[in-house]
Structure formats: structure tokens, C-alpha cells
Motif scaffolding. Structure first.
Motif, PDB file in Angstrom:
ATOM      1  N   SER A   1      21.212  -1.850 -32.158  1.00 22.69           N
ATOM      2  CA  SER A   1      21.270  -1.727 -30.708  1.00 22.69           C
ATOM      3  C   SER A   1      21.128  -0.261 -30.344  1.00 22.69           C
ATOM      4  O   SER A   1      21.831   0.596 -30.888  1.00 22.69           O
ATOM      5  CB  SER A   1      22.601  -2.275 -30.185  1.00 22.69           C
ATOM      6  OG  SER A   1      22.723  -2.059 -28.793  1.00 22.69           O
ATOM      7  N   GLY A   2      20.204   0.031 -29.440  1.00 21.86           N
ATOM      8  CA  GLY A   2      19.979   1.420 -29.064  1.00 21.86           C
ATOM      9  C   GLY A   2      19.372   1.522 -27.684  1.00 21.86           C
ATOM     10  O   GLY A   2      18.740   0.589 -27.188  1.00 21.86           O
ATOM     11  N   VAL A   3      19.535   2.677 -27.069  1.00 18.42           N
ATOM     12  CA  VAL A   3      18.974   2.939 -25.744  1.00 18.42           C
ATOM     13  C   VAL A   3      17.634   3.646 -25.900  1.00 18.42           C
ATOM     14  O   VAL A   3      17.520   4.618 -26.650  1.00 18.42           O
ATOM     15  CB  VAL A   3      19.940   3.796 -24.903  1.00 18.42           C
ATOM     16  CG1 VAL A   3      19.275   4.255 -23.604  1.00 18.42           C
ATOM     17  CG2 VAL A   3      21.215   3.017 -24.599  1.00 18.42           C
ATOM     18  N   TYR A   4      16.633   3.142 -25.211  1.00 15.69           N
ATOM     19  CA  TYR A   4      15.323   3.782 -25.125  1.00 15.69           C
ATOM     20  C   TYR A   4      15.000   3.960 -23.651  1.00 15.69           C
ATOM     21  O   TYR A   4      15.277   3.078 -22.835  1.00 15.69           O
ATOM     22  CB  TYR A   4      14.239   2.936 -25.794  1.00 15.69           C
ATOM     23  CG  TYR A   4      14.345   2.873 -27.299  1.00 15.69           C
ATOM     24  CD1 TYR A   4      13.626   3.745 -28.106  1.00 15.69           C
ATOM     25  CD2 TYR A   4      15.174   1.939 -27.916  1.00 15.69           C
ATOM     26  CE1 TYR A   4      13.722   3.691 -29.488  1.00 15.69           C
ATOM     27  CE2 TYR A   4      15.280   1.876 -29.295  1.00 15.69           C
ATOM     28  CZ  TYR A   4      14.550   2.756 -30.077  1.00 15.69           C
ATOM     29  OH  TYR A   4      14.653   2.696 -31.446  1.00 15.69           O
ATOM     30  N   VAL A   5      14.398   5.075 -23.300  1.00 17.09           N
ATOM     31  CA  VAL A   5      14.035   5.346 -21.911  1.00 17.09           C
ATOM     32  C   VAL A   5      12.516   5.278 -21.808  1.00 17.09           C
ATOM     33  O   VAL A   5      11.807   5.985 -22.531  1.00 17.09           O
ATOM     34  CB  VAL A   5      14.545   6.733 -21.463  1.00 17.09           C
ATOM     35  CG1 VAL A   5      14.217   6.965 -19.990  1.00 17.09           C
ATOM     36  CG2 VAL A   5      16.044   6.839 -21.693  1.00 17.09           C
ATOM     37  N   ASN A   6      12.010   4.420 -20.922  1.00 22.81           N
ATOM     38  CA  ASN A   6      10.559   4.261 -20.850  1.00 22.81           C
ATOM     39  C   ASN A   6       9.930   5.395 -20.045  1.00 22.81           C
ATOM     40  O   ASN A   6      10.612   6.292 -19.547  1.00 22.81           O
ATOM     41  CB  ASN A   6      10.183   2.879 -20.304  1.00 22.81           C
ATOM     42  CG  ASN A   6      10.307   2.778 -18.799  1.00 22.81           C
ATOM     43  OD1 ASN A   6      10.953   3.586 -18.144  1.00 22.81           O
ATOM     44  ND2 ASN A   6       9.673   1.771 -18.229  1.00 22.81           N
ATOM     45  N   LEU A   7       8.617   5.363 -19.913  1.00 27.71           N
ATOM     46  CA  LEU A   7       7.919   6.486 -19.291  1.00 27.71           C
ATOM     47  C   LEU A   7       8.285   6.679 -17.822  1.00 27.71           C
ATOM     48  O   LEU A   7       8.100   7.758 -17.262  1.00 27.71           O
ATOM     49  CB  LEU A   7       6.399   6.335 -19.461  1.00 27.71           C
ATOM     50  CG  LEU A   7       5.715   4.998 -19.138  1.00 27.71           C
ATOM     51  CD1 LEU A   7       5.583   4.771 -17.658  1.00 27.71           C
ATOM     52  CD2 LEU A   7       4.352   4.932 -19.810  1.00 27.71           C
TER      53      LEU A   7
ATOM     54  N   GLY B   1      22.970   6.156 -18.716  1.00 31.99           N
ATOM     55  CA  GLY B   1      23.919   5.068 -18.548  1.00 31.99           C
ATOM     56  C   GLY B   1      23.497   4.048 -17.508  1.00 31.99           C
ATOM     57  O   GLY B   1      24.121   2.991 -17.381  1.00 31.99           O
ATOM     58  N   ARG B   2      22.416   4.333 -16.775  1.00 28.49           N
ATOM     59  CA  ARG B   2      21.968   3.417 -15.713  1.00 28.49           C
ATOM     60  C   ARG B   2      20.954   2.442 -16.289  1.00 28.49           C
ATOM     61  O   ARG B   2      19.759   2.488 -15.977  1.00 28.49           O
ATOM     62  CB  ARG B   2      21.396   4.214 -14.550  1.00 28.49           C
ATOM     63  CG  ARG B   2      22.389   5.246 -14.004  1.00 28.49           C
ATOM     64  CD  ARG B   2      21.860   5.978 -12.784  1.00 28.49           C
ATOM     65  NE  ARG B   2      22.816   7.021 -12.383  1.00 28.49           N
ATOM     66  CZ  ARG B   2      22.612   8.314 -12.574  1.00 28.49           C
ATOM     67  NH1 ARG B   2      21.500   8.737 -13.163  1.00 28.49           N
ATOM     68  NH2 ARG B   2      23.513   9.195 -12.179  1.00 28.49           N
ATOM     69  N   ILE B   3      21.446   1.531 -17.120  1.00 24.51           N
ATOM     70  CA  ILE B   3      20.566   0.633 -17.879  1.00 24.51           C
ATOM     71  C   ILE B   3      19.767  -0.262 -16.931  1.00 24.51           C
ATOM     72  O   ILE B   3      20.317  -0.908 -16.032  1.00 24.51           O
ATOM     73  CB  ILE B   3      21.396  -0.237 -18.852  1.00 24.51           C
ATOM     74  CG1 ILE B   3      22.156   0.649 -19.840  1.00 24.51           C
ATOM     75  CG2 ILE B   3      20.501  -1.233 -19.597  1.00 24.51           C
ATOM     76  CD1 ILE B   3      21.284   1.504 -20.726  1.00 24.51           C
ATOM     77  N   GLY B   4      18.453  -0.282 -17.153  1.00 23.40           N
ATOM     78  CA  GLY B   4      17.566  -1.155 -16.389  1.00 23.40           C
ATOM     79  C   GLY B   4      17.155  -0.631 -15.040  1.00 23.40           C
ATOM     80  O   GLY B   4      16.370  -1.275 -14.341  1.00 23.40           O
ATOM     81  N   ARG B   5      17.663   0.547 -14.645  1.00 21.31           N
ATOM     82  CA  ARG B   5      17.370   1.065 -13.315  1.00 21.31           C
ATOM     83  C   ARG B   5      16.402   2.241 -13.387  1.00 21.31           C
ATOM     84  O   ARG B   5      16.633   3.200 -14.122  1.00 21.31           O
ATOM     85  CB  ARG B   5      18.656   1.495 -12.609  1.00 21.31           C
ATOM     86  CG  ARG B   5      19.547   0.326 -12.220  1.00 21.31           C
ATOM     87  CD  ARG B   5      20.947   0.774 -11.880  1.00 21.31           C
ATOM     88  NE  ARG B   5      20.975   1.831 -10.874  1.00 21.31           N
ATOM     89  CZ  ARG B   5      22.062   2.536 -10.563  1.00 21.31           C
ATOM     90  NH1 ARG B   5      23.198   2.296 -11.189  1.00 21.31           N
ATOM     91  NH2 ARG B   5      22.011   3.478  -9.638  1.00 21.31           N
TER      92      ARG B   5
END
Length: 692
Positions: free
Chosen positions: A568-574, A629-633
Motif C-alpha cells: 500500500s502506497g501513495v502516488y500523486v498523479n500528474l 493527505g488529501r487522497i483522491g482530491r
């Protein structure tokens, strides 16, 4: 409410938009309407007639609900709302007749069909069909078609719904599929008996309602009810497509798209979908130590002890760390903290050497992927979105089809795109001409590829592009059309966390050259494989990764990490939107999650990091970069001072060049995949760089 119209569906009154089809209106009322040819994102064909309903006051026959709009309905003589019926004897008999016709020539080979269990024809035959057939004639057979290494065809199963033809033509933008002949001889074919040359061909499998088009790599592997389904995020590019990973035990057998209207809609690219066989090949599943020039397997404590000894013995200013393209944000945070505790200033995440501004908005796709549809002028600079970000390219094509006034210009290599564009030039000298192209646009949009920024003169080019954007009003109140097309899933999070050179620190190129010259003693290579790793030979190299790719070939210690489906990990898209992957199965062998490896190494160094679990690490990460921390936003539009981007200077006359030369072989997982190797060999047009 004045733009709504009142209708009755099976006696229930509802208000709907006049532009809805009768099928959509019935579904808004909670009624199920069967269909085969209709698809929400494709044009209406009206082929299958399975969606028949009855309209009161209409013709004395069933009506194809997909092909008529609510605005076309007539009310009663005294102003009564129009009435629709979906369950009358007429409708039932009509649907049973349609289903009977569809099954006349269908082979009924469900036990060996890969679509079994997920087949619209199966489901609707049970729900809306007859329990027998009155036809005893021989069934026809259709010759199979060769559509490339990804699509398996059994065209005898085809019901001529033409979804695949419409998808290829409208969404993918290729003319390789069509319906030929008429009547009983009608069949879907590739006109020239060649592979479908598109980066979105796997979606043909999803839109096919029967088993005519199925996945060739997945054929006969499993039934859907045998698989464990995990919703997660793709990391093959920086788009961050939402996907579902289907596993059996410790083996990924299938990757499918999930709906996300703002990012990938319901499509995914072929590399995302078919990469899964590379996840189990050439894996690093145990630690290694190099002795006498050769790698040998080792225990974790041996590997940690050797790496710690080298790090302890080296001066802090002779230690460097580099982070790759597929690693999660938590592990980048842990490595950054470890290097800070040592005092090593040399850290970087930009394998390609791309130059960005200090503001977050200077390296994001600020308009958002969905925002492309609002643009009225698009300029591509050193970007080939078809091979760099296929879902961004699909969104540009969607905007181009929907907006007849949309003009698209490009500066860089000649490209084989899926829409018309005006080529304005090849290199930086053409940027001055682009102002006339953008002038007068209400919502101009610039997409800058890393081919412009990952050059020796990248900072000067960035300054030129920023000056163009400022002159053309690309950033204004309510609109930010300054976009950078990132390629790596891990890049934005690493930039957010500041995994960049500290004061007097070397950048990526400086680290590689420093190792080659003997100026660095230890390099921690965290998943970097897209450069000449042989240049690191004079330094002691600690490699952490999940595949035995270029980085592992020239390492002295190897820590086996987990792939993106194994942690499980956080990735930030473009766009700057943080998203979280989920573990579909545990890592192979002795491999461990990336953050846990770095945390364990810190113990051996005597510099224990202040977190013992993933939650605590995420809290520390969010304290560093609250946006993670603002997952999905997607982030709110931020001010961007274009005058501060880049460094004024004279860019070279060298033409722009896309950093992606072969769409199918861009990372270690792809290079380990047999399917991707077959695609690279079989499909040359458009997906490897080719002139238009």
C-alpha cells in the motif's frame, strides 16, 4: 426545473432532461433495459434491438429506446405526460424474439469461452430470452481475425453490435476495424489483416458484450469467480488510472479499469492492462551481496550489515541517494529522512534531469485531465501524448471531436496522433511563432512534455515557454492552462516531498558523474533503471527494487522490494491528485515493503527513524507535504508566477525529442513482460516514434 420534462415509466411519474434517450430515462426511473449495441460513451447504432420498449400513443410496435430522445415523445390529448412501458406482453415477446435471432448462429460454447461468467449474452438470455429455439438449421462459422498479440478473436460468437468498431473509430482514433458485407455474411474484420495499431486496444475486450474479443494473454487462465479482486492505482505512467487487480494466490492474472470520470473515465492503456506477466518474471526475491565480482544470495542481516558499514565509513558529502519512477511516496519520505540524518546533501528524483520551477503549480497538469475538454486552443510542446500518456491523448481526441472550433498545434517531432494538428516547428526557435497560434483563445492550454525540460538547456526552454504562456494569457482568473506532462508515477510526490539536492548537493547527473569520477563513495539507488548504471561502478552501490533490471546489474548490495501491487502506497498523479494503491498479494520470497527496508536499515546505522508502522510514517509524510493527505482530491488552482520559471538564456537550436522511444518498454516491469516484448515487435506504427 423548467428544462426538465415529465414522463411516466410503468405508471411512475419522473422529471428528466429532454436530451436523454428513452433508455436513459427508463433507467433513471429504476427500470432495467437490456442492450448489446448501446454504450454510454459511444455513438448510437441501434443494431441489436434488444432495448425495445412500448410507447403509449406511439406506433403499434416496440420502439428501440436507445435511438429516440425524450424530446421526441408526444403527450396525451389533454396534456397527459408521455407514457413508457418496459414490461408489457408486447415488449416481452419482442425481446424474446430478438434474443432468439441472436442465438441462431451463436456457437453456445460457454464452457470454453473466456467471457463465461461475465457475458452480457449469457445474462440477458437468462433474464429476457426464451427457454428454447425453433431453429434447427446449421449454424454459420466465421473465420478468425488476427488483431495482434493482445486480442484473441472467436468471430463466430460475434453478434455484430459494432461496439468495437465504434470504439476504435471514435475513442481510439484508428480505422483498423469495420463491418463488411450484409445480411448473413456480415462480419467484423480488420480490413488489411493486420494488428490494431492503438495503445487502447485492450478496451475492445471490455466493450465486447460476448466472447468474440477476449484477452489473448489471459486466455484459459482462470474463471472470474476464482479471482480475488483488489481496487488500486496504476503506475505505468503518471496519469494514475484507477484499476482493479485480479489475483489467484500470489499471481496477478488480470488488470481491469475502474470508473473515474476525472482521470481515466472507464478506459485504461494497454501497458497498464497487459503488464501483469512482467510482475512475476525476473523478480528480486532475496537479498544479494557482490563478492569477487559476482552476486551471491545473502540473509537480510548480512545485507544490512554490509550496507550500514559502507554508509558509516563514508563521509556524508560522499554519499548520494537517487529515487526512481515507480516507488511510493512513503518510501521516498523514509529515504529522505535517512539521508538527512546522515547529512548527505546529494539526493534527486529526476532520472531524466528535467528542470522545474520551485512552485508546485510549475510541475503539475494544472487544468486537470478533465479540464482538457474546456480548452479552445491546445499547444503541445515537445510532447507526444499518444505514447507518453495515452489517456490524456484520448481526452484530447474527445475534446477535438466535441468542439469543432478546437485547434491543436504542436512543436516538436512529427507525430502520428489520433486527431488533426498543425505542426508549428521542431525546436525552441518555433516558440516565438506560437503566440499567434494562441492569440485570441478564451481558454488556451499548453502541454509541455519532458522532451523540452529534460535537456541541458531545459531551464532556458522553460523560461521561454513561461514567457509565451504569460503573453498568451494561459494563466488567468478561473483558468490555468499551464500543464507539464509528467511521465513517472513517483515524480510528483518526490518533488512535493523535496527529494532534491540540498545546499551544495549534486543533482542526478552530478551524482552519476561524481560516481564515475570517484568523487562519491556510496550511492543508494532506489529503483532507478532508466540511465547508464554502469557509470556508478566506482562507487559502492546499494540497489533497492523489485526487478533484476539495469540497476541491479551494477549493484554491490541488493535489497528486494515490493512492486506496486504488493504494498500500500501513495502516488500523486500528474494533476497533483494523491491516490493510494492497495496490496493485492504479498511480495515474493524474502522481498519486503519498501518503507520497511529503509526503516530496518536505519536501525543498523544507529539512526533509527521515528516511525514503527506505516500509519506513523504517513503522518510524518503529511506533516512534510500536507497535500499528500488529501487522497483522491485534485488540488485547488494555485497562483503561478510565470515570470519566476526557468532561467533567462538562449536555448540551443536542437529540435525537441520525446523521451519515450518505445511505448511498450519504458520501465523494469514492462521490460520483464513477454507480452510487452511481443507488442513492441509486432506494433510499430504510432506506438514507437514515427513520422505522421
Amino acid at each position: 426545473m423548467t428544462d426538465l420534462r415529465r414522463i411516466k415509466v410503468n405508471g411512475r411519474e419522473i422529471d428528466v432532461a429532454p436530451g436523454l434517450t428513452l433508455l436513459q430515462a427508463c433507467e433513471a426511473a429504476g427500470e432495467e433495459i437490456p442492450r448489446f449495441c448501446y454504450h454510454e460513451r459511444l455513438s448510437v447504432a441501434g443494431n441489436c434491438r434488444m432495448c425495445l420498449i412500448e410507447v403509449k400513443g406511439g406506433p403499434p410496435k416496440p420502439v428501440a429506446s436507445c435511438a429516440q430522445n425524450v424530446r421526441d415523445l408526444r403527450g396525451g390529448p389533454n396534456g397527459e405526460p408521455p407514457e413508457l412501458f418496459t414490461n408489457t406482453p408486447m415488449v416481452k415477446k419482442a425481446r424474446e424474439g430478438v434474443m432468439e435471432f441472436l442465438l441462431i448462429n451463436h456457437p453456445l460454447d460457454c464452457p470454453i469461452c473466456d467471457q463465461g461468467g461475465e457475458c452480457d449474452l449469457q445474462d440477458q438470455a437468462v433474464a429476457f430470452g426464451r427457454d428454447g429455439s425453433r431453429y434447427a438449421e446449421n449454424k454459420r462459422a466465421v473465420e478468425e481475425k488476427r488483431m495482434g498479440p493482445l486480442i484473441k478473436t472467436v468471430m463466430t460468437r460475434c453478434i455484430q453490435c459494432t461496439r468495437c468498431v465504434r470504439f476504435a473509430t471514435e475513442i481510439a482514433g484508428v480505422d483498423d476495424l469495420g463491418l463488411v458485407n450484409r445480411g448473413e455474411n456480415a462480419e467484423i474484420t480488420t480490413y488489411l489483416e493486420k494488428a490494431v495499431e492503438s495503445e487502447l486496444t485492450g478496451n475492445l475486450i471490455d466493450v465486447c458484450p460476448v466472447g468474440a474479443l477476449t484477452s489473448r494473454p489471459y486466455a484459459f487462465n482462470a474463471r472470474p469467480w476464482e479471482l480475488t479482486k483488489t481496487e488500486t492505482i496504476d503506475v505505468m505512467d503518471a496519469v494514475g488510472s484507477n484499476i482493479r487487480v485480479d489475483t489467484r494466490g500470489r499471481e496477478v492474472l488480470r488488470i481491469l479499469p475502474r470508473l473515474n470520470e476525472e482521470i481515466n473515465e472507464e478506459w485504461i492503456a494497454d501497458k497498464t492492462r497487459f503488464i501483469w506477466d512482467g510482475l512475476k518474471r525476473q523478480r528480486l526475491d532475496t537479498p544479494y551481496i557482490r563478492e569477487n565480482g559476482k552476486l551471491r544470495t545473502a540473509r537480510w542481516d548480512e545485507a544490512f550489515a554490509l550496507a550500514a558499514a559502507k554508509l558509516k565509513s563514508a563521509p556524508a558529502d560522499r554519499i548520494a541517494a537517487i529515487a526512481g519512477d515507480l516507488v511510493p511516496a512513503e518510501a521516498i519520505k523514509a529515504l529522505k529522512d535517512l539521508m538527512s540524518s546522515i547529512g548527505a546533501p546529494h539526493t534527486d528524483c529526476r532520472q531524466d534531469g528535467a528542470k522545474f520551477g520551485a512552485e508546485r503549480a510549475s510541475y503539475l497538469f494544472n487544468s486537470g485531465i478533465a479540464g482538457i475538454e474546456r480548452a479552445d486552443r491546445i499547444l503541445l510542446i515537445a510532447a507526444n501524448p499518444r505514447i507518453e500518456a495515452p489517456l490524456v491523448n484520448a481526452r484530447i481526441r474527445k475534446a477535438w471531436l466535441a468542439n469543432l472550433g478546437l485547434r491543436i498545434g504542436a512543436i516538436g517531432e512529427a507525430m502520428k496522433l489520433t486527431y488533426d494538428y498543425e505542426r508549428l516547428g521542431a525546436g525552441p526557435e518555433s516558440l516565438s511563432k506560437a503566440y499567434d497560434f494562441l492569440k485570441g483563445a478564451e481558454r488556451p492550454l499548453i502541454i509541455t512534455g519532458l522532451g523540452a525540460l529534460a535537456r541541458g538547456d531545459g531551464e532556458a526552454v522553460l523560461a521561454e515557454i513561461a514567457a509565451l504562456a504569460a503573453a498568451a494569457g494561459v494563466v488567468r482568473d478561473g483558468w490555468n492552462g499551464f500543464n507539464v506532462l509528467q511521465l513517472a508515477a513517483a515524480r510528483v510526490a518526490a518533488l512535493d516531498l523535496g527529494f532534491l539536492p540540498k545546499a551544495n548537493g549534486r543533482d542526478f547527473k552530478g551524482i552519476v558523474n561524481g560516481a564515475a569520477e570517484g568523487a562519491l563513495d556510496v550511492v543508494y539507488n532506489f529503483g532507478c533503471d532508466e540511465f547508464d548504471t554502469a557509470k556508478l561502478k566506482r562507487a559502492f552501490v546499494i540497489y533497492q527494487g523489485h526487478h533484476g533490471d539495469a540497476g541491479a546489474h551494477h549493484a554491490d548490495v541488493i535489497f528486494p522490494g515490493a512492486a506496486y501491487v504488493e504494498q500500500s502506497g501513495v502516488y500523486v498523479n500528474l494533476e497533483g491528485r494523491p491516490q493510494m494503491t492497495a496490496r493485492a498479494h504479498f511480495p515474493y520470497g524474502e522481498a519486503r515493503e519498501d518503507w520497511a527496508i529503509i526503516r530496518a536499515l536505519s536501525d543498523y546505522l544507529g539512526r533509527t527513524l521515528p516511525y514503527d508502522d506505516l500509519f506513523a510514517l504517513r503522518q510524518a509524510m503529511i506533516a512534510d507535504a500536507p497535500q499528500l493527505g488529501r487522497i483522491g482530491r485534485r488540488p485547488e488552482p494555485a497562483p503561478l508566477d510565470l515570470s519566476r520559471l526557468g532561467v533567462k538564456g538562449a536555448p540551443s537550436a536542437e529540435p525537441f525529442r520525446s523521451p519515450v522511444r518505445d511505448y511498450y518498454l519504458t520501465n523494469p516491469v514492462a521490460r520483464a513482460s513477454k507480452t510487452m516484448a511481443e507488442c513492441s515487435a509486432a506494433i510499430s506504427g504510432g506506438l514507437k516514434v514515427a513520422a505522421a
